[in-house]
Design a protein around this motif. Structure first.
Motif, PDB file in Angstrom:
ATOM      1  N   VAL A  53       0.834  -1.206   0.000  1.00  0.00           N
ATOM      2  CA  VAL A  53       0.000   0.000   0.000  1.00  0.00           C
ATOM      3  C   VAL A  53       0.867   1.253   0.000  1.00  0.00           C
ATOM      4  O   VAL A  53       0.511   2.269  -0.603  1.00  0.00           O
ATOM      5  CB  VAL A  53      -0.957  -0.023   1.210  1.00  0.00           C
ATOM      6  N   GLU A  54       2.013   1.188   0.667  1.00  0.00           N
ATOM      7  CA  GLU A  54       2.906   2.339   0.726  1.00  0.00           C
ATOM      8  C   GLU A  54       3.708   2.529  -0.551  1.00  0.00           C
ATOM      9  O   GLU A  54       4.383   3.544  -0.719  1.00  0.00           O
ATOM     10  CB  GLU A  54       3.870   2.192   1.913  1.00  0.00           C
ATOM     11  N   THR A  55       3.631   1.567  -1.477  1.00  0.00           N
ATOM     12  CA  THR A  55       4.396   1.641  -2.724  1.00  0.00           C
ATOM     13  C   THR A  55       3.656   2.485  -3.749  1.00  0.00           C
ATOM     14  O   THR A  55       2.446   2.335  -3.948  1.00  0.00           O
ATOM     15  CB  THR A  55       4.642   0.227  -3.283  1.00  0.00           C
ATOM     16  N   TYR A  56       4.386   3.346  -4.425  1.00  0.00           N
ATOM     17  CA  TYR A  56       3.790   4.210  -5.447  1.00  0.00           C
ATOM     18  C   TYR A  56       3.441   3.380  -6.682  1.00  0.00           C
ATOM     19  O   TYR A  56       4.252   2.633  -7.203  1.00  0.00           O
ATOM     20  CB  TYR A  56       4.763   5.330  -5.824  1.00  0.00           C
ATOM     21  N   ARG A 194      -4.833   6.616   7.291  1.00  0.00           N
ATOM     22  CA  ARG A 194      -3.630   6.981   6.541  1.00  0.00           C
ATOM     23  C   ARG A 194      -3.449   6.105   5.312  1.00  0.00           C
ATOM     24  O   ARG A 194      -3.188   6.606   4.206  1.00  0.00           O
ATOM     25  CB  ARG A 194      -2.404   6.869   7.459  1.00  0.00           C
ATOM     26  N   LEU A 195      -3.595   4.792   5.469  1.00  0.00           N
ATOM     27  CA  LEU A 195      -3.421   3.894   4.335  1.00  0.00           C
ATOM     28  C   LEU A 195      -4.575   4.015   3.347  1.00  0.00           C
ATOM     29  O   LEU A 195      -4.377   3.862   2.135  1.00  0.00           O
ATOM     30  CB  LEU A 195      -3.302   2.459   4.835  1.00  0.00           C
ATOM     31  N   SER A 197      -6.017   6.769   2.609  1.00  0.00           N
ATOM     32  CA  SER A 197      -5.681   7.943   1.800  1.00  0.00           C
ATOM     33  C   SER A 197      -4.721   7.575   0.685  1.00  0.00           C
ATOM     34  O   SER A 197      -4.812   8.116  -0.427  1.00  0.00           O
ATOM     35  CB  SER A 197      -5.067   9.032   2.688  1.00  0.00           C
ATOM     36  N   ARG A 198      -3.796   6.654   0.955  1.00  0.00           N
ATOM     37  CA  ARG A 198      -2.883   6.195  -0.102  1.00  0.00           C
ATOM     38  C   ARG A 198      -3.666   5.529  -1.234  1.00  0.00           C
ATOM     39  O   ARG A 198      -3.393   5.771  -2.417  1.00  0.00           O
ATOM     40  CB  ARG A 198      -1.892   5.189   0.483  1.00  0.00           C
ATOM     41  N   LEU A 199      -4.638   4.701  -0.875  1.00  0.00           N
ATOM     42  CA  LEU A 199      -5.411   4.017  -1.910  1.00  0.00           C
ATOM     43  C   LEU A 199      -6.258   4.994  -2.711  1.00  0.00           C
ATOM     44  O   LEU A 199      -6.366   4.868  -3.940  1.00  0.00           O
ATOM     45  CB  LEU A 199      -6.302   2.946  -1.266  1.00  0.00           C
ATOM     46  N   ASP A 201      -5.593   8.143  -3.228  1.00  0.00           N
ATOM     47  CA  ASP A 201      -4.667   8.882  -4.094  1.00  0.00           C
ATOM     48  C   ASP A 201      -4.296   8.053  -5.319  1.00  0.00           C
ATOM     49  O   ASP A 201      -4.151   8.602  -6.429  1.00  0.00           O
ATOM     50  CB  ASP A 201      -3.396   9.241  -3.305  1.00  0.00           C
ATOM     51  N   HIS A 202      -4.141   6.751  -5.142  1.00  0.00           N
ATOM     52  CA  HIS A 202      -3.847   5.874  -6.277  1.00  0.00           C
ATOM     53  C   HIS A 202      -5.019   5.882  -7.259  1.00  0.00           C
ATOM     54  O   HIS A 202      -4.819   5.884  -8.491  1.00  0.00           O
ATOM     55  CB  HIS A 202      -3.591   4.468  -5.765  1.00  0.00           C
TER      56      HIS A 202
END
Length: 230
Positions: A53-56, A194-195, A197-199, A201-202
Motif C-alpha cells: 500500500v505504501e508503494t507508489y 492513513r493507508l 488515503s494512499r489508496l 490517491d492511487h
C-alpha cells in the motif's frame, strides 16, 4: 488450594458488597478476554500488505490477491476491500464508502468497552458503600450497651477495608484494560485512515491517467434543460 480457601475466607469478611464487586470483576475479565481475541483476529496487518500500500503505483491485482489471503474477519481486508471494489467510481464516492466501513469497524472494535468504563466508575463507589456499611456495623457495636466484643468491632472495620480495597483493585484492573484497548482501537483507525488515503490517491492517479474512467459529467446546458422541463 489452601491459599485459595484462605483468600475466600478473607473476602467473606468484606460483607455483602463483596459479591457484586466480584461480579463486576468477572464481567471485566470476560470483556477483556473477548476483546483480546477480537483484536487478534481483526487487526493483523501483514508487513507485505503494508509495504504494498505504501508503494507508489502498485498493482491492484496484487492488492486483491493479498487481501483475499487474509481472513474474512480482518478489519484491514474489509476496509481496503471496500476501496478496491469501488476503485472505478469517483474518488468522493470511494471516500464515502470507506468512511461508512470505518464506522462499522469502529463499532466492532469498541463493542463492550462501555462495560469496562462502567466498572471503572462503579467498583470504587460500591467499595465505598461497603466501607460505610462496615463502619456502621462497627459503630453499632461500640454504641451498644454492655461489654464490647473486640472481634465484633474488628469485623466491621475489616469489612470496611476489604470492600474498599477490592473495589479499587477491580477498578484499576478494568482501567488498564479499557485504556489499552481504547489506544489499540485509536491506533488501528488512524492507520486505516492513513493507508486509505494512499489508496484513494492511487485511484485519483489512475483516473487522471485514464486507466479508470469516472462517470461522465452532465453538461451544463443539459442540466439547465432538465431543470426547465421540471
Amino acid at each position: 488450594m489452601q491459599q485459595l480457601a484462605n483468600a475466600w475466607d478473607a473476602l467473606r469478611y468484606g460483607g455483602p458488597m463483596v459479591y457484586p464487586l466480584l461480579l463486576l470483576g468477572v464481567m471485566a475479565l470476560i470483556i477483556m478476554l473477548d476483546r483480546a481475541v477480537t483484536y487478534y483476529r481483526t487487526l493483523r496487518l501483514p508487513a507485505a500488505l503494508l509495504e504494498l500500500v505504501e508503494t507508489y503505483g502498485f498493482a491492484w491485482t496484487e492488492l486483491d490477491r493479498q487481501l483475499h489471503a487474509l481472513g474474512a474477519a480482518n478489519a484491514y481486508r474489509r476496509f481496503f476491500g471496500v476501496i478496491a471494489e469501488n476503485r472505478e467510481q469517483p474518488a468522493w464516492w470511494v471516500e464515502s464508502r470507506a468512511e461508512d466501513e470505518a464506522g462499522a469497524i469502529e463499532r466492532l472494535l469498541g463493542r463492550g468497552l462501555w462495560v469496562l468504563e462502567t466498572v471503572v466508575t462503579a467498583a470504587p463507589l460500591m467499595g465505598l458503600l461497603g466501607t460505610i456499611t462496615g463502619m456502621m456495623q462497627a459503630f453499632k457495636v461500640i454504641g451498644g450497651s454492655g461489654l464490647v466484643a473486640p472481634t465484633e468491632v474488628t469485623a466491621g472495620v475489616a469489612q470496611a477495608l476489604i470492600a474498599t480495597a477490592l473495589g479499587l483493585l477491580i477498578a484499576i484492573f478494568a482501567l488498564f484494560g479499557f485504556n489499552f484497548y481504547a489506544r489499540m482501537q485509536t491506533q488501528a483507525l488512524d492507520r486505516m485512515e492513513r493507508l486509505g488515503s494512499r489508496l484513494v490517491d492511487h485511484i485519483r492517479l489512475d483516473q487522471e491517467n485514464g486507466e479508470h474512467e469516472a462517470p461522465p459529467a452532465v453538461p451544463a446546458l443539459a442540466q439547465r434543460e432538465a431543470r426547465a422541463r421540471r
